[in-house]
Design an enzyme around this catalytic site. Structure first.
Site: not given
Ligand code: IMP
Ligand code: MG
Length: 195
Positions: A110-111, A163, A176
């Site tokens: 995961e990123d 963010f 991206r």
């Molecule tokens: P989670 O379900 O809250 O862990 O969210 C994960 C997803 O939220 C990631 O795969 C990203 O697509 C998005 N996301 C969370 N934080 C960021 C950020 O700082 N920048 C861009 N995308 C984010």
């Molecule tokens: Mg993602």
């Protein structure tokens, strides 16, 4: 200084980014270290690397290029949530794996992990298919809004509660493709409020 140079290099593509948090060099160096550790741990296991589109595209490519063991790769895609409202809604699979994973050693790549909700849902879905092992490799950890604790076997960087964009992470599909990670000017986020 180095960070300012990085911004200047990408001209219009980097417009709206206030600050570089991680340069591409820092990111690449860390990924090489992670690939080294994974190559040791998964020797002889023919692991399957599973990534979530689209954010993981760059990390996956760079990580795999540094492996010294055989490996396979596959992708899934989910619906995303709106970053402004932090409205997590439901996570829904819109593209499934092509590879059966029963009995396979699966490394989930995961990123970024924020609340952990996306990853939690996906891990549950994959675990139900009985892989031999299922571990997580995440490049960016944002621990401040974590709602569900998820063990992260490999972790690249811990990020502050901001963010961020670049190196796979987007804001409304922008930024991206930048090779570094940066923080947006507040106007960029605020300018879109109420839309
Ligand atoms: P989670 O379900 O809250 O862990 O969210 C994960 C997803 O939220 C990631 O795969 C990203 O697509 C998005 N996301 C969370 N934080 C960021 C950020 O700082 N920048 C861009 N995308 C984010
Ligand atoms: Mg993602």
């Amino acid at each position: 200084m180095e960070n300012q140079r990085e911004l200047a290099k990408y001209g219009e593509a980097a417009a709206g980014i206030r600050q570089v948090l991680l340069t591409s060099e820092q990111i690449q160096e860390r990924i090489r270290e992670m690939a080294r550790a994974i190559s040791e741990d998964y020797a002889g296991k023919n692991p399957l690397f599973v990534g979530v589109l689209k954010g993981v595209l760059f990390f996956m490519a760079d990580l795999l290029r540094h492996l010294t063991i055989p490996a396979e790769v596959d992708f899934i895609a989910v619906t995303s949530y709106s970053p402004e409202t932090r409205d997590k809604g439901f996570v829904r699979l819109v593209k499934d794996l092509e590879t059966p994973i029963e009995g396979r050693h699966v490394l989930f790549v995961e990123d970024v992990i924020d609340t952990g909700l996306t990853l939690h849902y996906l891990l549950r879905t994959l675990r139900a298919r009985n892989p031999a092992s299922l571990e997580v490799c995440v490049l960016f950890d944002k621990p401040h809004h974590r709602l569900i604790d998820i063990p992260l076997r490999y972790k690249g960087f811990e990020l502050p509660d901001q963010f961020v964009v670049g190196y796979g992470l987007d804001y409304r599909e922008r930024f991206r493709h930048l090779p570094f990670v940066g923080v947006l000017e507040p106007e960029v986020l605020e300018g879109n409020k109420g839309r």
